[in-house]
Design a protein around this motif. Structure first.
Motif, mmCIF file in Angstrom:
data_model
loop_
_atom_site.group_PDB
_atom_site.id
_atom_site.type_symbol
_atom_site.label_atom_id
_atom_site.label_comp_id
_atom_site.label_asym_id
_atom_site.label_seq_id
_atom_site.Cartn_x
_atom_site.Cartn_y
_atom_site.Cartn_z
ATOM 1 N N ILE A 1 0.818 -1.225 0.000
ATOM 2 C CA ILE A 1 0.000 0.000 0.000
ATOM 3 C C ILE A 1 0.849 1.272 0.000
ATOM 4 C CG2 ILE A 1 -0.327 0.086 2.514
ATOM 5 C CD1 ILE A 1 -3.286 0.974 1.810
ATOM 6 N N SER A 2 1.998 1.222 0.703
ATOM 7 C CA SER A 2 2.791 2.460 0.778
ATOM 8 C C SER A 2 3.597 2.729 -0.491
ATOM 9 C CB SER A 2 3.727 2.429 1.993
ATOM 10 O OG SER A 2 4.691 1.431 1.819
ATOM 11 N N ASN A 3 3.573 1.787 -1.429
ATOM 12 C CA ASN A 3 4.221 2.026 -2.730
ATOM 13 C C ASN A 3 3.418 2.997 -3.591
ATOM 14 O OD1 ASN A 3 4.970 -1.524 -3.176
ATOM 15 N ND2 ASN A 3 6.143 0.016 -2.097
ATOM 16 N N LEU A 4 2.115 3.078 -3.293
ATOM 17 C CA LEU A 4 1.197 3.639 -4.290
ATOM 18 C C LEU A 4 1.266 5.154 -4.435
ATOM 19 C CD1 LEU A 4 -1.904 1.368 -3.509
ATOM 20 C CD2 LEU A 4 -0.213 1.068 -5.328
ATOM 21 N N ASN A 5 1.958 5.847 -3.540
ATOM 22 C CA ASN A 5 2.058 7.309 -3.703
ATOM 23 C C ASN A 5 3.040 7.706 -4.791
ATOM 24 O OD1 ASN A 5 4.608 7.018 -2.371
ATOM 25 N ND2 ASN A 5 4.451 9.135 -1.679
ATOM 26 N N ARG A 6 3.806 6.744 -5.280
ATOM 27 C CA ARG A 6 4.834 7.104 -6.276
ATOM 28 C C ARG A 6 5.035 6.060 -7.358
ATOM 29 N NH1 ARG A 6 6.410 4.927 -1.867
ATOM 30 N NH2 ARG A 6 8.128 3.457 -1.730
ATOM 31 N N GLN A 7 4.669 4.819 -7.115
ATOM 32 C CA GLN A 7 4.980 3.756 -8.085
ATOM 33 C C GLN A 7 3.802 3.621 -9.048
ATOM 34 O OE1 GLN A 7 6.611 0.314 -6.088
ATOM 35 N NE2 GLN A 7 7.810 1.584 -4.706
ATOM 36 N N ILE B 1 9.242 10.557 0.620
ATOM 37 C CA ILE B 1 9.472 10.798 -0.806
ATOM 38 C C ILE B 1 8.154 11.234 -1.427
ATOM 39 C CG2 ILE B 1 9.106 8.339 -1.363
ATOM 40 C CD1 ILE B 1 11.592 10.572 -3.223
ATOM 41 N N LEU B 2 8.240 12.234 -2.244
ATOM 42 C CA LEU B 2 7.060 12.688 -2.968
ATOM 43 C C LEU B 2 7.096 12.044 -4.359
ATOM 44 C CD1 LEU B 2 4.666 14.578 -2.451
ATOM 45 C CD2 LEU B 2 6.026 16.434 -3.407
ATOM 46 N N GLY B 3 5.986 11.421 -4.731
ATOM 47 C CA GLY B 3 5.972 10.643 -5.972
ATOM 48 C C GLY B 3 6.401 11.427 -7.197
ATOM 49 N N ALA B 4 5.996 12.680 -7.265
ATOM 50 C CA ALA B 4 6.330 13.476 -8.451
ATOM 51 C C ALA B 4 7.845 13.669 -8.578
ATOM 52 C CB ALA B 4 5.625 14.830 -8.399
ATOM 53 N N VAL B 5 8.567 13.603 -7.452
ATOM 54 C CA VAL B 5 10.032 13.748 -7.514
ATOM 55 C C VAL B 5 10.646 12.515 -8.185
ATOM 56 C CG1 VAL B 5 12.149 14.053 -6.173
ATOM 57 C CG2 VAL B 5 10.053 15.230 -5.475
ATOM 58 N N GLY C 1 9.046 10.786 -10.175
ATOM 59 C CA GLY C 1 8.546 10.927 -11.550
ATOM 60 C C GLY C 1 9.500 11.726 -12.413
ATOM 61 N N VAL C 2 10.022 12.816 -11.871
ATOM 62 C CA VAL C 2 10.978 13.653 -12.618
ATOM 63 C C VAL C 2 12.235 12.843 -12.937
ATOM 64 C CG1 VAL C 2 12.523 15.651 -12.455
ATOM 65 C CG2 VAL C 2 10.151 15.838 -11.679
ATOM 66 N N VAL C 3 12.790 12.208 -11.915
ATOM 67 C CA VAL C 3 14.065 11.504 -12.107
ATOM 68 C C VAL C 3 13.883 10.281 -13.013
ATOM 69 C CG1 VAL C 3 15.960 10.294 -10.945
ATOM 70 C CG2 VAL C 3 14.965 12.345 -9.909
ATOM 71 N N GLY C 4 12.837 9.504 -12.768
ATOM 72 C CA GLY C 4 12.598 8.302 -13.577
ATOM 73 C C GLY C 4 12.327 8.656 -15.037
ATOM 74 N N SER C 5 11.581 9.730 -15.272
ATOM 75 C CA SER C 5 11.315 10.158 -16.650
ATOM 76 C C SER C 5 12.612 10.563 -17.328
ATOM 77 C CB SER C 5 10.366 11.359 -16.676
ATOM 78 O OG SER C 5 9.157 11.044 -16.057
ATOM 79 N N MET C 6 13.459 11.247 -16.578
ATOM 80 C CA MET C 6 14.733 11.669 -17.170
ATOM 81 C C MET C 6 15.650 10.477 -17.427
ATOM 82 S SD MET C 6 15.605 15.406 -15.645
ATOM 83 C CE MET C 6 16.824 15.638 -16.939
ATOM 84 N N GLN C 7 15.520 9.438 -16.619
ATOM 85 C CA GLN C 7 16.314 8.232 -16.898
ATOM 86 C C GLN C 7 15.878 7.604 -18.230
ATOM 87 O OE1 GLN C 7 15.857 6.497 -12.693
ATOM 88 N NE2 GLN C 7 17.894 5.801 -13.278
ATOM 89 N N ALA C 8 14.559 7.572 -18.449
ATOM 90 C CA ALA C 8 14.068 7.072 -19.742
ATOM 91 C C ALA C 8 14.579 7.956 -20.874
ATOM 92 C CB ALA C 8 12.540 7.041 -19.744
#
Ligand SMILES: [Zn+2]
Length: 278
Positions: free
Chosen positions: A72-78, A197-201, A203-210
């Motif tokens: 459940i605690s994964n869901l704010n960012r994953q 950790i804030l999910g959108a953060v 999101g920024v890093v993971g998107s940039m990795q892609a």
């Protein structure tokens, strides 16, 4: 074309039209992505956006490694995993979503923990590796293995409201150990319990990795090599720090001390990225 007609002669031309028209991308870039094999180690906060954007872009072969199940605690960012996925293997959940997003890509699942005995086999077939793991043990294994196997590696991490990114091309750019020669010892870092950790953060890093992987495959622009990009979400700012190869680097230096894979046992996880309940 409103509904997916994958038999349409121009299906791919339409599907990827908005990126194909980009300067320096073109049908050639799309073809390179279609043939590419990109591995994403971890399908959590960083891996979720990275995997989604790779699939959406039409990367032909996407490997995903994760041993974990959705909690459940994964869901704010994953964002690859939904509420109804709780208890499922993350690799199964990831595969399902990626195929729904783009049935044209091939997803290869590795429902396992990255380990000294499997890391070479997993990485060997890929053109680029994205490290989206959450712990130093995996991070050093992956970065050492990529160096030995001469695989480009996109590193990313997010802690609290900060992110960091770098791309490593073996023998051309500084390696991970040029920056962090050895993992921290247990207890050196502050406790690894929840710093948040804030999910959108992620999101920024993971998107940039892609983005880094896509740029590398297509040859567009410059990668984050020889420099580190940091992201400060509170200030909404990016900063760049130059980063040179270190002659004394234990991995890529003149007299390397690390000549084979090392399985560290660092209990301390990367703060804030993933805090396992187990
Ligand atoms: Zn190095």
């Amino acid at each position: 074309m409103d509904k997916a007609d994958t038999n349409s002669e121009n299906y791919e031309g339409l599907r990827y039209s908005r990126q194909i028209i980009l300067d320096g991308f073109g049908a050639e870039g799309q073809d390179k992505l279609k043939k590419a094999k990109i591995l994403v180690a971890g399908s959590g906060g960083l891996g979720s956006p990275a995997l989604l954007y790779l699939a959406a872009a039409g990367v032909g072969n996407i490997g995903v490694v994760d041993f974990d199940t959705v909690t459940i605690s994964n869901l704010n960012r994953q964002v690859l995993h939904f509420t109804s996925d709780m208890g499922r293997k993350k690799t199964d959940s990831a595969e399902e979503k990626l195929y729904k997003l783009n049935p044209e890509v091939k997803v290869i699942k590795y429902n396992t923990r990255i380990h000294i005995d499997n890391v070479e086999d997993i990485i060997s077939g890929y053109d680029v590796v994205i490290d989206a793991t959450d712990n130093f043990t995996a991070r050093y294994l992956i970065s050492d293995c990529c160096y030995f196997m001469k695989k480009p590696l996109v590193e990313g991490a997010a802690v609290g409201l900060d992110g960091i990114l770098m791309t490593i091309i073996p023998d051309e750019t500084p390696c991970y150990r040029c920056l962090y020669p050895y993992p921290p010892e247990d207890g050196v870092l502050p406790t690894c319990s929840d710093v948040g950790i804030l999910g959108a953060v992620t999101g920024v890093v993971g998107s940039m990795q892609a983005l880094e992987a896509i740029k590398f495959i297509t040859g567009m622009g410059q990668n984050i090599t020889g420099r580190i990009l940091t992201f400060d979400a509170l200030a909404s700012s990016f900063r760049e720090v130059k980063w040179a190869r270190r002659e004394s680097c234990p991995l890529c230096g003149k007299e390397p001390k690390i000549t084979e894979l090392v399985q560290y046992k660092v209990k301390c996880r990367l703060k804030g990225i993933e805090v396992s309940e187990k």
